[in-house]
Design an enzyme around this catalytic site. Structure first.
Site, mmCIF file in Angstrom:
data_model
loop_
_atom_site.group_PDB
_atom_site.id
_atom_site.type_symbol
_atom_site.label_atom_id
_atom_site.label_comp_id
_atom_site.label_asym_id
_atom_site.label_seq_id
_atom_site.Cartn_x
_atom_site.Cartn_y
_atom_site.Cartn_z
ATOM 1 N N ASP A 149 2.441 4.958 3.125
ATOM 2 C CA ASP A 149 1.991 3.638 2.686
ATOM 3 C C ASP A 149 0.516 3.423 2.995
ATOM 4 O O ASP A 149 0.011 3.834 4.036
ATOM 5 C CB ASP A 149 2.828 2.576 3.401
ATOM 6 C CG ASP A 149 2.414 1.167 3.046
ATOM 7 O OD1 ASP A 149 2.532 0.801 1.865
ATOM 8 O OD2 ASP A 149 1.954 0.445 3.945
ATOM 9 N N GLU A 164 0.336 6.848 -1.313
ATOM 10 C CA GLU A 164 -0.034 5.637 -2.038
ATOM 11 C C GLU A 164 -1.530 5.428 -1.751
ATOM 12 O O GLU A 164 -1.909 4.824 -0.758
ATOM 13 C CB GLU A 164 0.766 4.425 -1.568
ATOM 14 C CG GLU A 164 0.473 3.193 -2.405
ATOM 15 C CD GLU A 164 0.587 1.884 -1.642
ATOM 16 O OE1 GLU A 164 0.519 0.824 -2.284
ATOM 17 O OE2 GLU A 164 0.723 1.904 -0.414
#
Length: 764
Positions: free
Chosen positions: A432, A485
């Site tokens: 993330d 990401e």
């Protein structure tokens, strides 16, 4: 009786000693002839204590020395091992082993050395709480890194949460340890940490394998080796696989809001006992979270029916607040107890593998919350985070940033990534907010950040950390996925570390996502002026190994769900969704989509509620689900759609310049079979008859897939199963097809080599 000084006793009584083993336990004080041992114990609630020698069947009464609860006696014995203490506390008596009789540290100098270097890849097998046997006595060994603490104690129900009773010993590198005999798996515990000013912090175990369900925060002693895995075939197959050449279609979901159960319906554990019921929140009264085992029964068949290859879960590491979706982690080594035990989570993954479904877990190494029981200010200093808020805090998120330059912190995170693959057999991580890690000025105003040593904004330590994680990950676990990401133009994110890349093997294509959502949200008439939205991604497609993702971030915070973004009437909205996802699955790159998109949920994702399953009673939503089922199965059955996602030979434009009709046509190729698929997309509600495109070879082209088919709720315009080529040059090709392009439709056509050969042989 004693030679111990009062000030030494006071350091124990006031919990100020860095090594209570120097005072407590057994000590050889005389070796003239018969060995003489001094045995000391500090037991705050005791009124009388005896040393029990089981083999001699003898008891020696201890005397109070300097303090009513500090006891000592002398024993003549050749050896003094595994003695016990009989303790009288009020009207109650108990017999237990003395934790300070087990003097040998369990962490070796080598363990401590490589941990301090940041290279102990399985430090989770050493730090934390471990149920072990020492000299034939079972118990729990505790170890925690708190180098700046003055004192550390173990707290729990077993000692009435009194930090005076089980004081730990500090090692040379700041690791505190203690073996407490007779504790069992299931024991609840925390660490009491004092700084040099005497301030007390009660902390969950950073390496704890399980925590209590929120709002409680104690860690729980857990044995992760008790589960009997049944996925040997899957693991062996994965080890020899090259995932970038395989179909990857990911169903992203949040376990806590996919579906709930009723609080009145209490599930059973495998042993027949009731599973713990964890309510959702006051916003959803009467609802509870499904357990990992219930999710295995309901979620896995659903995903398998839809044809997805992987499940991706939003972070399942323990977190205190449901509304964070799991992205503010306090227990990095503990799967959240909202849905059950670690063994239950292992069962869930085992069942996924049994059904040929891989498991990807969102991993959050970029920041952590400020909750008092977590990592923040852990030992009374900025241990895991930077002391300078210009580097150590994300003010926008209210979280703290890991100090990647500290070896032990980096080791904590590197080992954590490996841990989930090692102990839980997961198949991939999606990391993330990588951009927030890579840039020192991320979401920071001028003057609120500091440069690196070269005057730049790049976080060099974070980049090196990511390289280390990915290098080790693929070394230990070949065939797995590491997905970034990452939303910027940082170079070589998905390139190997040995050429200077960050080492991920996939990167989310955020540019494609933004272009697509901008394009599909506009009135189709205006799309003719924005053809570049459709075509631009191909020009940079081969710079990284991209994953096309339409994730949870695109269906929250007022953005509407996917179908709600589409223009036009209800029919056109569904047609636009089918068109978007058909183009997505035909476009190079692996695929990820968020739960609820598969049946056209209108409302945004709500973490407190269920998905709107009732919509499946209505035909348009039911047919959209069927569309996704067929699309996934087609994608997995045609290597041309996935085997060369990242090779230039895998994609070829037929025509990308027909902006007047908002049509794009291209070819996807498979390297091994020379098969190819022709893809033609009409991005407007205006059908086109006799639309001609050039194709590479003559013959009959079967219409494999038509997003406008009646069975999906479309207008059923198409090409009657396929078309023969004409000897009519088009798009710089000798042969062409005369096609009917359905409105807001995507066609996938494939040369039928057998039928073509049969007809040609007849003609000959």
């Amino acid at each position: 009786m004693t030679t111990i000084a009062p000030e030494q006793v006071n350091r124990i009584i006031w919990n100020q000693h860095h090594d209570p083993f120097e005072i407590l336990g057994s000590h050889l004080i005389d070796q003239n002839g018969t060995n003489v041992w001094a045995v000391r114990a500090y037991l705050p609630n005791a009124s009388a204590v005896w040393v029990v020698l089981p083999e001699e069947r003898k008891e020696i009464e201890m005397e109070s020395v300097h303090d009513p609860h500090f006891f000592e006696c002398r024993i003549e014995a050749k050896e003094l091992n595994n003695y016990q203490l009989r303790i009288k506390e009020g009207e109650h008596e108990r017999v237990t082993y003395d934790p300070y009789a087990f003097r040998s540290p369990r962490l070796t100098e080598f363990d401590l050395h490589i941990f301090s270097e940041g290279n102990h890849h399985r430090i989770y097998e050493k730090l934390g709480a471990h149920f072990i046997s020492v000299d034939g006595v079972t118990g729990v060994y505790f170890a925690v890194w708190a180098p700046n603490a003055r004192n550390v104690s173990v707290l729990g129900d077993f000692n009435s949460w009194d930090g005076r009773k089980h004081q730990m010993r500090r090692g040379a590198t700041g690791v505190w340890e203690l073996f407490i005999p007779e504790l069992e798996v299931g024991t609840h515990y925390k660490y009491e940490i004092k700084n040099n000013d005497g301030h007390i912090y009660e902390k969950s175990d950073p390496y704890g394998f399980q925590q209590e369900p929120r709002p409680k925060t104690a860690s729980i002693v857990t044995d992760l080796n008790s589960y009997q895995w049944q996925d040997e075939d899957w693991m062996e197959k994965r080890r020899h696989a090259e995932p970038l050449n395989q179909p990857i279609s990911v169903y992203e979901l949040h376990l806590g809001s996919w579906m709930h159960g009723a609080s009145a319906n209490i599930p059973k554990n495998p042993d027949g006992t009731n599973a713990p019921v964890v309510p959702v929140s006051e916003l959803n009264p009467g609802a509870r979270f499904l357990t990992y085992r219930e999710l295995a029964e309901r979620l896995i068949p659903y995903v398998k029916e839809l044809g997805y290859t992987h499940i991706e879960m939003l972070p399942i590491a323990e977190h205190p607040f449901d509304g964070s979706w799991g992205y503010q982690v306090t227990g990095y080594y503990a799967p959240t107890s909202r849905y059950g035990t670690p063994e239950d989570f292992m069962y869930f993954i085992d069942q996924c593998h049994k059904n040929e479904i891989g498991v990807i877990v969102d991993w959050v190494p970029g920041h952590f919350p400020k909750d008092g029981h977590g990592l923040a200010f852990f030992d009374g200093t900025h241990l895991y985070e930077h002391a300078d808020p210009r580097k150590g805090e994300h003010k926008e998120w209210g979280t703290l940033v890991f100090n990647y330059s500290r070896n032990e912190v980096r080791n904590f995170l590197v080992a954590n990534a490996l841990f989930w693959f090692d102990k839980y057999h997961i198949d991939g991580i999606r990391v993330d907010a990588v951009a927030s890690m890579l840039y020192l000025d991320y979401c920071r105003k001028e003057g609120e950040w500091v440069t690196n040593q070269y005057g730049g904004r790049e976080n060099i330590e974070a980049a090196d950390f990511l390289r280390q994680v990915n290098h080790l990950l693929f070394s230990y676990f070949p065939g797995v996925l590491s997905i970034a990401e990452e939303s910027t133009s940082w170079p070589m994110v998905s390139w190997p570390t040995y050429v200077g890349g960050l080492g991920f093997n996939l990167k989310w294509n955020m540019g494609w996502m933004h272009d697509m959502l901008d394009y599909f949200s506009m009135d189709p008439w205006f799309r003719q002026f924005h053809q570049n939205n459709i075509t631009f991604s191909i020009w940079y497609n081969h710079s990284e190994n991209f994953m096309l993702a339409l994730s949870h971030d695109e269906v929250v915070h007022g953005k509407s769900n996917i179908i709600g973004k589409m223009p036009g009437d209800r029919w056109q909205k569904f047609a636009n969704v089918r068109c978007l996802f058909s183009y997505m699955f035909a476009h190079p790159g692996k695929k990820t989509m968020f739960m609820s998109m598969e049946f056209g949920q209108w409302s945004e994702w709500n973490v407190w509620g269920d998905l709107e399953w009732g919509l499946l009673q209505h035909e348009p939503h039911h047919l959209l689900k069927l569309f996704f089922q067929d699309l996934n199965h087609l994608y997995r059955s045609e290597p041309a759609l996935y085997s060369q996602d990242f090779a230039q030979e895998g994609f070829e434009w037929i025509d990308c310049s027909d902006n007047r009709h908002s049509v794009a046509a291209f070819i996807r190729r498979d390297k091994d079979t020379n098969d190819f698929i022709v893809v033609v997309c009409n991005f407007t509600p205006q059908p086109h008859s006799h639309y001609r495109i050039g194709v590479p070879e003559p013959g009959f082209y079967t219409e494999l897939f038509n997003s406008d088919a009646r069975k999906y709720g479309g207008s059923n315009m198409g090409n009657l199963g396929g078309k023969w080529t004409d000897n009519w040059s088009m798009h710089n090709r000798e042969f062409s097809l005369d096609l009917c392009l359905p409105p807001l439709g995507v066609l996938l056509l494939k040369l039928d080599k057998n039928r073509t050969a049969a007809v040609m042989n007849q003609e000959l």
